[in-house]
Design an enzyme around this catalytic site. Structure first.
Site, PDB file in Angstrom:
ATOM      1  N   LYS A  76      55.473  -6.557  70.635  1.00  0.00           N
ATOM      2  CA  LYS A  76      54.864  -5.272  69.310  1.00  0.00           C
ATOM      3  C   LYS A  76      53.764  -4.821  68.870  1.00  0.00           C
ATOM      4  O   LYS A  76      52.841  -5.430  69.197  1.00  0.00           O
ATOM      5  CB  LYS A  76      55.613  -6.276  68.582  1.00  0.00           C
ATOM      6  N   SER A 151      61.236  -4.387  61.343  1.00  0.00           N
ATOM      7  CA  SER A 151      60.512  -3.014  62.320  1.00  0.00           C
ATOM      8  C   SER A 151      60.181  -3.335  63.587  1.00  0.00           C
ATOM      9  O   SER A 151      59.123  -2.644  64.416  1.00  0.00           O
ATOM     10  CB  SER A 151      59.254  -3.386  61.653  1.00  0.00           C
ATOM     11  N   SER A 175      61.838  -9.479  59.669  1.00  0.00           N
ATOM     12  CA  SER A 175      61.131  -8.057  61.084  1.00  0.00           C
ATOM     13  C   SER A 175      61.269  -8.844  62.354  1.00  0.00           C
ATOM     14  O   SER A 175      61.583  -7.987  63.583  1.00  0.00           O
ATOM     15  CB  SER A 175      59.237  -7.139  60.971  1.00  0.00           C
TER      16      SER A 175
HETATM   17  N1  GLN Z   1      62.103  -5.082  55.950  1.00  0.00           N
HETATM   18  C1  GLN Z   1      61.295  -4.981  55.295  1.00  0.00           C
HETATM   19  C2  GLN Z   1      60.255  -4.497  54.847  1.00  0.00           C
HETATM   20  O1  GLN Z   1      59.991  -2.922  54.991  1.00  0.00           O
HETATM   21  C3  GLN Z   1      60.252  -5.863  56.137  1.00  0.00           C
HETATM   22  C4  GLN Z   1      59.471  -5.626  56.878  1.00  0.00           C
HETATM   23  C5  GLN Z   1      58.772  -6.736  57.627  1.00  0.00           C
HETATM   24  O2  GLN Z   1      59.076  -7.553  58.071  1.00  0.00           O
HETATM   25  N2  GLN Z   1      57.691  -6.218  58.777  1.00  0.00           N
HETATM   26  O3  GLN Z   1      58.720  -4.592  54.742  1.00  0.00           O
END
Ligand code: GLN
Length: 483
Positions: A76, A151, A175
């Site tokens: 990532k 994400s 994410s």
């Molecule tokens: N959807 C969550 C957020 O937008 C989690 C994102 C993540 O785990 N990086 O904060």
């Protein structure tokens, strides 16, 4: 070749059926051919990959062994990679070449893994759909009109489309697990402190945790083995021995106590997903598990608490991107304030700006007690609920997401609608617990995930349950058409 899992690749390399160089070339060609449909990579690292593959082949020729030696993966794009762009999905860091490798990157490279590239992601890991990336959205290989989740959406789409067997992700509020669920993968968020955050660009430091995305639990065990461990460079890293995760896969599930929280099945959950979750419970019962209804009474407060705490930490973490020390700098600033304002205004996208504003507000004098402190108190109550539940059960089971993958753009005008999709995943981050999502079936041709949560440092238990489930189901073997 591209259908092989990490475990199969390790066997093939050990038996000299192919070399890491051949495999790497094969996958790079596949990425060149298919990724334009998906947009799952931000940067490809062909030269590095071929160099690492050749080095791994040489190490094997010298008698070295190891499940990751010569295995192709991707990171990532928030894991710092020495000399390679590390963008975090943001214009702010479009020109940032990291001056060092993140601990996770260095550990996997030392184990002989081959880095094919850096995967697309929501900007600064904020999102659940991979639509907030500066480099454009990622498409879900199961249906190119739908999001892959976020994400870590680039890692998920690439692995689901068989562009590579496994990739790293990070999970602040879901994410890893959420994109795993929406693309038919297995993804594991470890216990907070299990995997080093050093060199992982911070979103919300008390919630962020790196982990593996792969097609099987067996492969998650292999990748986690290479990522986990104490790191003196990360002050929140925990000095606990790392067990042999692959050795934990074959334990019997006889007598395993599964807790199913009643709060998980309220309004908002797609009833077709509820049916698939109950089918997975039945499958685990056949393997000897016993099921008990439990309660997590404070779950309803999780989203409001998370969406105060995460933006608060983000507003602080992202203050370093000021156009001076790091990040995009605007043209011809007229003074220092203009430099800050325009650099940050141009460098950050709308979702990141929204979160910085919410977070700065929640932390400001006069509102700190009302929002941030209150959210921290809720966080403790949520943790206490889990502690009480784990006195009665060994794992907690439920849906990973309330809905299957939505259409690209469907929630763009309503950020809160997207926040609500995180309802099942964020509690594990608030409590610091490990969680895993694994394939549990399909709704309208789109994958559905079942989530398992375990007590601290019981990653092995999660992998064991998921592996036994995968020996007895075939959801995880399904391949998206066209890939
Ligand atoms: N959807 C969550 C957020 O937008 C989690 C994102 C993540 O785990 N990086 O904060």
């Amino acid at each position: 070749m591209h259908q092989m899992t990490l475990a199969e690749i390790a066997r093939g390399l050990a038996d000299k059926k192919f070399s890491s160089e051949e495999l790497t070339k094969n996958l790079l060609a596949r990425i060149a051919q298919l990724d334009p449909q998906l947009n799952s990579f931000i940067t490809l690292t062909e030269d590095l990959a071929l160099q690492q593959a050749k080095a791994a082949d040489a190490r094997r020729a010298n008698g070295e062994t190891g499940a990751l030696l010569g295995a192709p993966i991707a990171h990532k794009d928030l894991f710092c990679t020495l000399g390679i762009r590390t963008s975090c999905g943001s214009k702010m860091l479009d020109n940032f070449k990291a001056p060092y490798d993140a601990t996770v990157v260095a550990k996997l490279a030392a184990a002989g893994a081959v880095t094919l590239g850096k995967t697309n992601m929501d900007e600064f890991a904020m999102g659940s759909a991979n639509e907030s990336s500066y480099y454009g959205p990622v498409k879900n290989p199961w249906n190119l009109e739908h999001v892959p989740g976020g994400s870590s959406g680039g890692s998920a789409a690439a692995v689901a489309a068989r562009l590579l067997p496994a990739a790293t992700g990070t999970d602040t509020g879901g994410s890893i697990r959420q994109p795993a669920a929406l693309t038919n993968l297995t993804g594991l968020k470890p216990t907070y402190g299990r995997v080093s955050r050093w060199g992982m660009i911070a979103y919300a430091s008390s919630l962020d945790q790196g982990g593996p995305l792969a097609r099987t639990a067996e492969d998650c065990a292999i990748l986690l083995q290479g990522m986990a461990g104490f790191d003196p460079q990360d002050s929140t890293s925990i000095d606990e021995p790392v067990p042999d995760y692959s050795a934990s896969l074959n334990g019997s599930l006889q007598g395993l106590r599964i807790g199913v929280p009643k709060e998980y099945f309220g309004a908002g959950l797609d009833p077709r997903i509820a049916d698939l979750i109950m089918a997975s419970v039945e499958a685990l019962k056949k393997l000897g598990a016993v099921v008990k209804e439990i309660s997590l009474p404070n779950m309803q407060h999780a989203i409001p608490a998370y969406y105060v705490i995460a933006p608060a930490e983000a507003s602080s973490n992202l203050s370093r991107f000021d156009g001076v020390r790091f990040g995009h700098r605007c043209e011809n600033p007229k003074d220092l304030i203009d430099l800050y304002k325009r650099s940050r205004g141009e460098g950050f996208g709308p979702e990141v700006q929204r979160r910085i504003m919410v977070g700065a507000y929640a932390l400001s004098a006069g509102y700190y007690d009302a929002y941030y402190l209150k959210a921290q108190k809720i966080r403790r109550l949520i943790k206490n609920d889990f502690m009480a539940a784990f006195n009665e059960v060994d794992i907690i089971l439920g849906p990973t997401t309330p809905n299957p993958a939505w259409k690209l753009g469907a929630k763009n005008s309503d950020p809160v609608a997207a926040y609500l999709e995180d309802v099942y995943t964020i509690t594990a981050n608030l409590a610091g617990l490990p969680g895993l999502s694994m394939p549990a079936g399909f709704v309208d041709g789109l994958p559905v995930g079942v989530q398992l949560l375990a007590p601290y440092f019981q990653e092995g238990r999660l992998l064991n349950v998921a592996h036994q489930y995968q020996l007895n189901t075939d959801w995880h073997t399904r391949t998206p058409t066209g890939f």
